[in-house]
Design a protein around this motif. Structure first.
Motif, PDB file in Angstrom:
ATOM      1  N   HIS A   1       0.831  -1.203   0.000  1.00  0.00           N
ATOM      2  CA  HIS A   1       0.000   0.000   0.000  1.00  0.00           C
ATOM      3  C   HIS A   1       0.870   1.260   0.000  1.00  0.00           C
ATOM      4  CE1 HIS A   1      -3.395   2.599   0.833  1.00  0.00           C
ATOM      5  NE2 HIS A   1      -2.735   3.112   1.862  1.00  0.00           N
ATOM      6  N   ALA A   2       1.916   1.275   0.814  1.00  0.00           N
ATOM      7  CA  ALA A   2       2.821   2.427   0.884  1.00  0.00           C
ATOM      8  C   ALA A   2       3.517   2.650  -0.456  1.00  0.00           C
ATOM      9  CB  ALA A   2       3.851   2.228   1.990  1.00  0.00           C
ATOM     10  N   ARG A   3       3.909   1.564  -1.114  1.00  0.00           N
ATOM     11  CA  ARG A   3       4.552   1.703  -2.428  1.00  0.00           C
ATOM     12  C   ARG A   3       3.599   2.265  -3.458  1.00  0.00           C
ATOM     13  NH1 ARG A   3       8.007  -3.733  -1.908  1.00  0.00           N
ATOM     14  NH2 ARG A   3       9.862  -2.769  -1.017  1.00  0.00           N
ATOM     15  N   ARG A   4       2.325   1.839  -3.419  1.00  0.00           N
ATOM     16  CA  ARG A   4       1.323   2.378  -4.347  1.00  0.00           C
ATOM     17  C   ARG A   4       1.108   3.869  -4.089  1.00  0.00           C
ATOM     18  NH1 ARG A   4      -1.122  -2.530  -3.201  1.00  0.00           N
ATOM     19  NH2 ARG A   4      -2.526  -1.564  -1.705  1.00  0.00           N
ATOM     20  N   GLU A   5       1.043   4.253  -2.824  1.00  0.00           N
ATOM     21  CA  GLU A   5       0.867   5.666  -2.487  1.00  0.00           C
ATOM     22  C   GLU A   5       2.065   6.489  -2.965  1.00  0.00           C
ATOM     23  OE1 GLU A   5       0.077   6.192   1.663  1.00  0.00           O
ATOM     24  OE2 GLU A   5      -1.959   5.446   1.492  1.00  0.00           O
ATOM     25  N   LEU A   6       3.276   5.961  -2.769  1.00  0.00           N
ATOM     26  CA  LEU A   6       4.477   6.659  -3.222  1.00  0.00           C
ATOM     27  C   LEU A   6       4.456   6.816  -4.735  1.00  0.00           C
ATOM     28  CD1 LEU A   6       7.261   7.921  -2.737  1.00  0.00           C
ATOM     29  CD2 LEU A   6       8.213   5.616  -2.935  1.00  0.00           C
ATOM     30  N   ALA A   7       4.123   5.751  -5.449  1.00  0.00           N
ATOM     31  CA  ALA A   7       4.074   5.814  -6.909  1.00  0.00           C
ATOM     32  C   ALA A   7       3.047   6.844  -7.370  1.00  0.00           C
ATOM     33  CB  ALA A   7       3.754   4.442  -7.495  1.00  0.00           C
TER      34      ALA A   7
ATOM     35  N   ARG B   1      10.558  16.955 -15.680  1.00  0.00           N
ATOM     36  CA  ARG B   1      11.792  17.561 -16.199  1.00  0.00           C
ATOM     37  C   ARG B   1      12.844  17.667 -15.100  1.00  0.00           C
ATOM     38  NH1 ARG B   1      12.598  23.696 -18.356  1.00  0.00           N
ATOM     39  NH2 ARG B   1      14.763  23.479 -18.991  1.00  0.00           N
ATOM     40  N   LEU B   2      12.406  18.014 -13.896  1.00  0.00           N
ATOM     41  CA  LEU B   2      13.353  18.078 -12.772  1.00  0.00           C
ATOM     42  C   LEU B   2      13.957  16.707 -12.493  1.00  0.00           C
ATOM     43  CD1 LEU B   2      11.568  20.403 -10.206  1.00  0.00           C
ATOM     44  CD2 LEU B   2      13.792  20.769 -11.262  1.00  0.00           C
ATOM     45  N   LEU B   3      13.092  15.687 -12.410  1.00  0.00           N
ATOM     46  CA  LEU B   3      13.569  14.349 -12.048  1.00  0.00           C
ATOM     47  C   LEU B   3      14.376  13.693 -13.160  1.00  0.00           C
ATOM     48  CD1 LEU B   3      10.374  13.028 -10.244  1.00  0.00           C
ATOM     49  CD2 LEU B   3      12.486  13.859  -9.185  1.00  0.00           C
ATOM     50  N   ASP B   4      13.964  13.896 -14.416  1.00  0.00           N
ATOM     51  CA  ASP B   4      14.604  13.193 -15.539  1.00  0.00           C
ATOM     52  C   ASP B   4      15.762  13.937 -16.180  1.00  0.00           C
ATOM     53  OD1 ASP B   4      12.719  11.244 -15.112  1.00  0.00           O
ATOM     54  OD2 ASP B   4      11.427  11.860 -16.768  1.00  0.00           O
ATOM     55  N   ALA B   5      15.792  15.268 -16.061  1.00  0.00           N
ATOM     56  CA  ALA B   5      16.850  16.042 -16.722  1.00  0.00           C
ATOM     57  C   ALA B   5      17.739  16.790 -15.724  1.00  0.00           C
ATOM     58  CB  ALA B   5      16.236  17.031 -17.711  1.00  0.00           C
TER      59      ALA B   5
ATOM     60  N   PHE C   1      11.778  14.014  -2.893  1.00  0.00           N
ATOM     61  CA  PHE C   1      11.866  13.038  -3.967  1.00  0.00           C
ATOM     62  C   PHE C   1      13.348  12.686  -4.092  1.00  0.00           C
ATOM     63  CE2 PHE C   1       8.048  15.482  -4.662  1.00  0.00           C
ATOM     64  CZ  PHE C   1       7.104  14.486  -4.828  1.00  0.00           C
ATOM     65  N   PRO C   2      13.788  11.660  -3.351  1.00  0.00           N
ATOM     66  CA  PRO C   2      15.220  11.332  -3.268  1.00  0.00           C
ATOM     67  C   PRO C   2      15.730  10.620  -4.516  1.00  0.00           C
ATOM     68  CG  PRO C   2      13.959   9.747  -2.036  1.00  0.00           C
ATOM     69  CD  PRO C   2      12.974  10.777  -2.521  1.00  0.00           C
ATOM     70  N   PRO C   3      17.044  10.551  -4.639  1.00  0.00           N
ATOM     71  CA  PRO C   3      17.640   9.899  -5.814  1.00  0.00           C
ATOM     72  C   PRO C   3      17.643   8.382  -5.695  1.00  0.00           C
ATOM     73  CG  PRO C   3      19.367  10.766  -4.414  1.00  0.00           C
ATOM     74  CD  PRO C   3      18.066  11.186  -3.799  1.00  0.00           C
ATOM     75  N   VAL C   4      16.462   7.795  -5.728  1.00  0.00           N
ATOM     76  CA  VAL C   4      16.326   6.339  -5.647  1.00  0.00           C
ATOM     77  C   VAL C   4      15.523   5.832  -6.836  1.00  0.00           C
ATOM     78  CG1 VAL C   4      16.540   6.243  -3.117  1.00  0.00           C
ATOM     79  CG2 VAL C   4      14.288   6.485  -4.148  1.00  0.00           C
ATOM     80  N   ALA C   5      15.682   4.552  -7.122  1.00  0.00           N
ATOM     81  CA  ALA C   5      14.976   3.915  -8.241  1.00  0.00           C
ATOM     82  C   ALA C   5      13.472   4.124  -8.096  1.00  0.00           C
ATOM     83  CB  ALA C   5      15.296   2.429  -8.276  1.00  0.00           C
ATOM     84  N   GLY C   6      12.832   4.369  -9.210  1.00  0.00           N
ATOM     85  CA  GLY C   6      11.400   4.605  -9.209  1.00  0.00           C
ATOM     86  C   GLY C   6      11.052   6.078  -9.100  1.00  0.00           C
TER      87      GLY C   6
ATOM     88  N   ARG D   1       2.078   9.516  -5.679  1.00  0.00           N
ATOM     89  CA  ARG D   1       2.602  10.857  -5.361  1.00  0.00           C
ATOM     90  C   ARG D   1       3.686  11.277  -6.359  1.00  0.00           C
ATOM     91  NH1 ARG D   1       3.184  13.355   0.484  1.00  0.00           N
ATOM     92  NH2 ARG D   1       3.411  15.476  -0.246  1.00  0.00           N
ATOM     93  N   VAL D   2       4.570  10.348  -6.702  1.00  0.00           N
ATOM     94  CA  VAL D   2       5.613  10.647  -7.682  1.00  0.00           C
ATOM     95  C   VAL D   2       4.973  10.950  -9.035  1.00  0.00           C
ATOM     96  CG1 VAL D   2       7.581   9.711  -8.974  1.00  0.00           C
ATOM     97  CG2 VAL D   2       7.445   9.372  -6.505  1.00  0.00           C
ATOM     98  N   GLY D   3       3.987  10.156  -9.433  1.00  0.00           N
ATOM     99  CA  GLY D   3       3.293  10.389 -10.700  1.00  0.00           C
ATOM    100  C   GLY D   3       2.629  11.748 -10.741  1.00  0.00           C
TER     101      GLY D   3
END
Length: 174
Positions: free
Chosen positions: A55-61, A125-129, A151-156, A63-65
């Motif tokens: 559930h926490a991973r879904r919420e994080l995804a 753009r911030l996260l990818d570039a 939004f830390p520098p971790v996978a995902g 929020r990141v999205g």
């Protein structure tokens, strides 16, 4: 059995994990003389933890999205270089959800009387570039000094090639 016992984890991955759920906090803060009923089957406890984690991973995804699709304000200097700060060995690019959040930050710094130049960037753009362009561990801090998010520098969150919890050689989590 703990399947991650021999796995080395980056401290930064803790940023991506959520806080202890409220119900578990209540259980942990009870006095020792209170009657606490524990699950009779160890697997049910494991399953509930696994469900909480999923559930926490879904919420994080989610929020990141949402962040990736949102235009944010990025304060810049006279050379259009984004405002950053270093904390815990990580460079954080500061971003703000709106002018009010940026103004709160400026006032907290005692710099509310000066003009703040900013650019409007999509979170993607911030996260990818921008994060990969820094050349060192870097994340994004949204609404610094307020009810923001990291939004830390971790996978995902950032591209795997700059995520601190992914090895280049194997492309797998550390």
């Amino acid at each position: 059995m703990n399947s991650t016992a021999g796995t080395r984890r980056s401290r930064l991955t803790e940023y991506a994990e959520t806080a202890v759920p409220a119900e578990r906090e209540k259980t942990e803060t009870r006095r020792s003389d209170e009657n606490i009923s524990l699950p009779s089957n160890e697997n049910s406890f494991t399953r509930s933890l696994a469900a909480e984690l999923a559930h926490a991973r879904r919420e994080l995804a989610a929020r990141v999205g949402e962040f990736r699709r949102t235009a944010v304000l990025v304060p810049v200097d006279e050379h259009d270089v984004p405002l950053t700060g270093d904390y815990g060995g990580v460079c954080w690019i500061f971003a703000f959800s709106d002018e009010t959040a940026l103004a709160r930050y400026a006032l907290a710094r005692g710099e509310g009387d000066r003009e703040w130049a900013y650019q409007r960037w999509l979170g993607a753009r911030l996260l990818d570039a921008a994060v990969p362009a820094v050349g060192a561990p870097c994340g994004v801090a949204l609404d610094v000094g307020g009810p923001g998010a990291l939004f830390p520098p971790v996978a995902g969150i950032v591209p795997d090639r700059v995520a601190v919890d992914v090895t280049e050689e194997w492309g797998a989590a550390k």
